[in-house]
Every structure is written in structure tokens, then in C-alpha cells.
Design an enzyme around this catalytic site. Structure first.
Site: not given
Ligand code: 5U1
Length: 673
Positions: A39-41, A89, A120, A122, A124, A143, A232, A297, A321, A413, A416, A431, A437
Site C-alpha cells: 500500500d505504501a509503495e 430476477l 454466481e 447474489k 446484496d 436501475r 455480471y 443462469k 434466495k 394513544c 397524544c 389513535c 397527535c
Molecule cells: N450475480 C448476479 N446478480 N444479478 C442480478 N447476476 C445477476 N444478473 C442479473 C441481476 C438482476 O440480471 C441478469 C440475469 C439480467
């Protein structure tokens, strides 16, 4: 002169070399996951480049690694229309649903062979689309609703994992790449610790924190959040043609310098997808980022094209999920919260428990019926469920308290002290204080200021609580007469934050009729209904004067919602507040009434259509304002008869209802679409 020229050439070379080296290290670190220097370099090289650019600002280019932040804070985000909509999806929550997905895929492709899938994790996070022209990052967007997002280019540029210029020689002239921006668990914990120390807003999970970070008008704030990204998918048809499978697409991404999740795996058949799911579920605690499932997929893009999409959801992909997380804890006490419409919600205060980087100390009990049904008492050991963004809820009692204490609905309530009304047959008690309130007033103002309503950036819950408690704000119109001094005098507010809020109030005045109607907080009027009201009536005066019958002409509005709308405008106080809001300068562009030729028409679908499924046809018609009924009557406007149409066609002939063949039906869609 020649000497001067030579000197400049040397500096240009030096700058180019430093940029190339820094990019190489970035690539090794973020894409290959194999850091090539310390990191330093790295910092030393970065500082050297910065210094040279400071001395020769004429040599700065937009893709220089030093140019990730620098643009001035924005006043607002501009809208971006996605050339190809950003789909979402379909979700599966069980093996049966995955089995059904795999069966449907193979049926539609007319094959019994095992399908090749790419699995893959998913992430969050927040989906984004990034456009590169001739290799240079030119635009990034959220999106949004899938058709239109917000331009967040300045903020995306701050993420080091996003290349400002694509690498390699075979880069398309124009390409839009899609991925998920996320906040690693460590970054999330650090961000919340910092926020807590400064008495600022705590984010409930890494996804919210990532979304909040991308929605900053000042990209310097975004840069201070350690956001990351994995790519992706593709959102344009680039030329020259790109690869023919998802795996090749991901390899191509890597060769362009776009980071791809290293846990992605090509597998054969459903059983292997299920095994991948299991292994990810076991690994997820150890991963440095949150995942909420896997994405499966179909690998071949040829197959993907054949399978197509329904309602912007590809039929060739599915999100499987993970089950919601459940933890055990104790109910310490129960309080009743008063919502915007006066609804009293029992909330359990819990012995704090830590789940996946988030501390849970409250959970909703929904209503009194739930408490009785689940036999919940103070002191019970209970299971609490946390799933995604929703408020944690108490699922069941594990062990009853030794001495149980009955939970009673308050008669008045807690805020109030107005009487609590419990209408026979309704689960919710309310209420009766209305806007008298303070709790209802606060919630109404919070809703008004919220992002999808008037979007008053920075006017958070704590500030609204103070504004109501100190009686500076009684109703939403009062927000627009607040002064700088009044705001700056609030707890934990400086002059700068007060200025920002005044700016945000000013910006919020330019809105749309749909947002304004939604912001008013009329019972049962969500965003979709507000949009329909705006499109149908065209202006506010007509909405306010609409009769129950006129309101019910809108597809989503039934007698209950119509009554709520009428009651809202009949309440003396409300038109006065609206008048004050308009006088304060709230305005919106004239609404182009989008009355489709199909509005008020009823269609019946029968037989098999060659070009689309029944659901797709129904959705297309409904989007154009038509109703789709299941049986033919004299009120039916058209019967669409596909192949092997049966009794409905006969009935249409008997009743003299107009019959459309598939060609004629497609023609109607084309002309009205
Ligand atoms: N990993 C991954 N997340 N994700 C979300 N792939 C992926 N593909 C997506 C979405 C909405 O949509 C494509 C299948 C179009």
C-alpha cells in the site's frame, strides 16, 4: 526551445508511465486478486502523479487515477433512460421452485439434456449500469424502475474497482456493463461506528449503506465509503459481437479490467446448482461481503435469447434466495408505536442480538391478533426473523416466561392520549387524534420528505422529531418557511447542514404531480395509485374535485380507496395545507394525459398465441389501459382468438362480440404501444 520541448516530453512520459503502473496495480489488486506492491509503495506512486499533475494541470486527463473525485457537488441527479431496460430476477425459495425453473427452461428449449448453468453469488447490493465509449467511462446510472434510473457517474468514478478506462485491444466502441455495487462487511461496520460516534444516522444493513452512499450529491462523501463492485451482465448490444456464453462474457470482462466475483462457477444440471447453493450458504458467514442467495443462469446466450423474458424478468435466470435468518432472544418490554395513519403497532424491545453484522433490538409484532395467535408475553424467549430490508419480526415463542404478563391494547394513544379506536373486524387499532397527535404529524412529515415523495435530502427522522417537538413545524407546509437560524439552532446541526437542508427544500419544490399526490400521504394511495391519479386526471384541481365514480374509473381504485381520497380532500385542514404548499412554490410540469385508446376496453383471450404466452398478452393489454376478463359477455370489447380457441370463441360469435386473430391483435398492440 528544443530543450523546453524535450523537458515536456519527459514529463508526459513520466506521467503516462505512472498512470500505467498505477492502473496495473489496480488491476492486479481488484481483478486478479493478487496485489503486486505494498500500500505504501502504491501511495508513493499516486502522490508522485498528483504532484506532477499539479505542476502541469494541462496534462490531466479524465481517466487519470487522480481524477476519481473532484467534480462539484450536484444540485440533483438527472434521469437516465436505459436503452435496454434493466431487468430483475425471479426468485426461488425452495428446491421445488428450482426444479420447476429447470423443467421450464428445458421444456421451452425442447431438450431433455442437462442444462449448462453458471452460478454466481447474489451480492446484496445496488444494481448499476455503466457505459463505456471507446473504452472511456462516460456514464453510470442506477436501475431506478428498470426503464429510467439516476445519473450517478460522479459517484461511480470514486470506486477504485471501477476502471475509468477499459483495458485490452478488443474493446467495443460502445458498451454498457451491469453489476452490483456493495459495501464489504468490514467497511459497513467501520462506517456505522463512525456514524455512531458522530451521532449520525446508523444504516440498518450494508445494502442500505451502499444505496445511501451512491445517492450522495457530493461525490467526496461517496469516496469516503469503501464501496466495491462485481460485474455480471451486459446492457447493450456491442459491436464487434461479444462472447456467446455467460462464462466467456465474464472472462471478457476480466480482460477489460472489470472485476468479476471469483466464486462464479460453471456447472452441469440442476443438482450441481443445488450443491453450489448449499456450499455458498455454508460459506456466507466467512465471506467479506453479504450475499442473500445465488443466481443461476443458462450459460448459452443463444439459449438465453430463445428463452427471452416476461415482464423484464429473464426466463433464463433465477435468484435462489437463502432462508431468512432467525435468532433467539428475550422480549424485555412491549411498546406501541403510532404510525402515519394512527395505526398502533406493538413493538417488542429485545435483548440485543447480533446477526450478520447487524444488531437487532426491536421487532414488530404487527397487531394484537398476532400477539394472541402466537401467545406472546413479556419475558418470553422468542425466535426473531430478519429478512432483507423488512423490519425484523417475532416468529414464535421458544420458551414462555415463568410469570406471564398479559399484553393489553392501550385504551388511549401513548403519545397524544386521544382515544384508541378498534373497528370491529379490522386487525388494526388506531389513535383517533389525527393530526393533533404529534406521532401522526411526525410520520406524515417523514413520509412527505422521503426519497420517493418530495425527496428532501438531509431532512432525517431525528430532525423532523425536533422540528415537531419544538413546535417549529406543525404541518408539511411549515417546512418551507423555516429559516437558516431555526434549523441551525437544532441539536447536532451546524450552519452547513442547515444550509444544505434549505437547499434541499428549495430543490424539492420542483416535482411531479404524481410525487406530490404520493407525498400527501392519503391512506392507501401508494406510488402506483398516485401515478394513475396524475395520468388520469391531469391536474390537481380535478383530482381534488373527483367524485367517487370518477375515481373508481381508474383500474386500481376500488370503493375503499376512493373513499379515503374523498375523505382526505374533504378534511378542511388539507386543502389549506395544499394551498400553502403551492404558494411556497411547489410546482410540477403539466401532465400529458396518457389516455390510451384501450382505456375502458375489455379483452378476453382464448386459444394459444404463437408469439407470446397468455400472461404476457394480458400484461401488454393492461399496460395500455385495457381490462382482461376471463369470460365473454355482452360487455366484452374484443375476443382475441389464438389457435385451438374453444367455447369462448363460440360465445363471442353468439353475442356478436368483435373477434381478433393474432395478426389483428398484434396490430392493435403496435398502434397503441
Ligand atoms: N450475480 C448476479 N446478480 N444479478 C442480478 N447476476 C445477476 N444478473 C442479473 C441481476 C438482476 O440480471 C441478469 C440475469 C439480467
Amino acid at each position: 526551445m528544443l530543450d523546453q520541448h524535450k523537458k515536456k516530453e519527459t514529463i508526459i512520459k513520466k506521467i503516462e508511465n505512472l498512470r500505467r503502473e498505477i492502473e496495473e496495480h489496480n488491476y492486479a489488486y481488484h481483478v486478479l486478486d493478487a496485489p503486486s506492491i505494498s500500500d505504501a509503495e502504491y501511495d508513493k506512486k499516486f502522490q508522485a502523479l498528483k504532484e506532477l499533475e499539479k505542476q502541469h494541470p494541462e496534462l490531466i486527463t479524465p481517466d487519470s487515477p487522480t481524477q476519481r473525485v473532484g467534480a462539484k457537488p450536484l444540485k440533483e441527479f438527472t434521469q437516465v433512460n436505459h436503452e435496454i431496460p434493466m431487468g430483475s430476477l425471479d426468485n426461488a425459495f425452495s428446491e421445488e421452485e428450482m426444479l420447476a425453473f429447470d423443467r421450464r427452461v428445458r421444456q421451452l428449449l425442447d431438450t431433455t439434456d442437462e442444462m449448462e448453468y453458471v452460478c454466481e453469488p447474489k451480492m446484496d447490493g445496488v444494481a448499476v449500469s455503466i457505459r463505456y465509449e471507446n473504452g472511456l467511462l462516460v456514464r453510470a446510472a442506477t436501475r431506478g424502475d428498470g426503464e429510467t434510473g439516476e445519473d450517478i457517474t460522479q459517484n461511480i468514478r470514486t470506486i477504485k474497482m471501477v476502471p475509468l478506462r477499459l483495458r485490452g485491444s478488443s474493446i467495443p466502441n460502445i458498451v454498457e456493463v451491469r453489476g452490483e455495487v456493495y459495501l464489504p462487511k468490514k467497511g459497513f461496520a467501520e462506517l456505522n461506528a463512525r456514524s455512531e460516534a458522530r451521532c449520525e444516522k446508523i444504516f440498518i444493513n450494508p445494502r442500505n449503506a451502499a444505496a445511501g452512499s451512491l445517492r450522495q450529491l457530493d461525490s467526496a462523501i461517496t469516496q469516503s465509503r469503501p464501496l466495491a463492485i462485481y460485474f455480471y451482465g451486459i446492457g447493450s448490444k456491442p459491436s464487434p459481437e461479444i462472447p456467446t456464453t455467460q462464462t466467456e462474457l465474464l472472462s471478457t470482462f476480466k480482460s477489460w479490467g472489470l472485476p468479476v466475483c471469483p466464486l462464479t462457477k460453471k456447472v452441469k444440471g440442476l443438482a450441481a446448482c443445488l450443491a453450489y447453493y448449499q456450499s455458498m450458504n455454508e460459506k456466507r458467514q466467512q465471506l467479506p461481503y453479504e450475499i442473500d442467495g445465488i443466481v443461476c443462469k443458462v450459460n448459452s446466450q443463444d439459449y438465453q435469447t430463445q428463452l427471452g423474458a416476461v415482464s423484464k424478468r429473464p426466463r433464463w435466470a433465477i435468484a435462489y434466495k437463502f432462508p431468512a435468518e432467525e435468532v433467539e432472544t428475550t422480549i424485555e418490554s412491549i411498546e406501541f408505536q403510532v404510525g402515519r395513519t394512527g395505526a398502533l403497532t406493538p413493538v417488542a424491545r429485545l435483548q440485543p442480538v447480533f446477526v450478520h453484522g447487524v444488531t437487532i433490538s426491536n421487532a414488530t409484532l404487527h397487531n394484537m391478533d398476532e400477539i394472541h395467535r402466537k401467545k406472546i408475553h413479556i419475558g418470553d424467549r422468542v425466535m426473531v426473523r430478519r429478512a432483507g430490508d423488512v423490519i425484523p419480526e417475532v416468529v414464535s415463542v421458544v420458551k414462555s416466561a415463568a410469570k406471564t404478563q398479559k399484553i393489553l391494547l392501550p385504551t388511549h394513544c401513548p403519545i397524544c392520549h386521544s382515544k384508541v379506536e378498534h373497528i370491529e373486524g379490522e386487525a388494526v387499532a388506531r389513535c383517533s387524534g389525527g393530526l393533533f397527535c404529534p406521532a401522526q404529524r411526525k410520520e406524515a412529515i417523514k413520509h412527505f420528505a422521503s426519497r420517493r415523495a418530495m425527496n428532501i435530502e438531509g431532512l432525517g427522522d431525528k430532525i423532523i422529531d425536533q422540528l415537531v417537538d419544538t413546535k417549529l413545524v406543525d404541518n408539511v407546509a411549515d417546512l418551507y418557511s423555516l429559516s437558516l437560524e431555526q434549523l441551525a439552532d437544532l441539536d447536532r446541526m451546524g450552519e452547513k447542514s442547515a444550509h444544505n437542508i434549505l437547499d434541499a427544500l428549495q430543490t424539492s419544490k420542483k416535482t411531479t404531480l404524481a410525487r406530490f399526490l404520493f407525498a400527501l400521504g392519503i391512506r392507501e394511495v401508494g406510488e402506483a395509485t398516485a401515478k394513475q391519479l396524475a395520468n388520469h386526471f391531469g391536474d390537481l384541481a380535478h383530482v381534488m374535485a373527483a367524485t367517487e365514480d370518477a375515481l373508481q374509473a381508474i383500474p386500481d381504485i376500488g370503493p375503499v380507496v376512493a373513499k379515503h381520497i374523498m375523505a382526505f380532500f374533504a378534511e378542511k385542514h388539507n386543502p389549506k395545507v395544499i394551498e400553502k404548499l403551492i404558494a411556497a412554490g411547489i410546482h410540477w410540469p403539466k401532465v400529458e394525459k396518457k389516455l390510451s385508446a384501450l382505456q375502458g376496453k375489455t379483452f378476453v383471450l382464448t386459444g394459444t398465441l404463437k408469439t407470446m404466452g397468455r400472461e404476457e398478452a394480458k400484461e401488454k393489454l393492461e399496460r395500455l389501459g385495457a381490462k382482461v376478463a376471463g369470460s365473454v359477455s355482452s360487455k366484452t370489447s374484443y375476443v382475441v382468438a389464438g389457435e385451438e380457441a374453444g367455447s369462448k370463441l363460440l360465445k363471442a360469435q353468439t353475442l356478436n362480440v368483435s373477434i381478433l386473430n393474432e395478426e389483428e391483435f398484434l396490430d392493435i398492440l403496435r398502434k397503441n404501444g
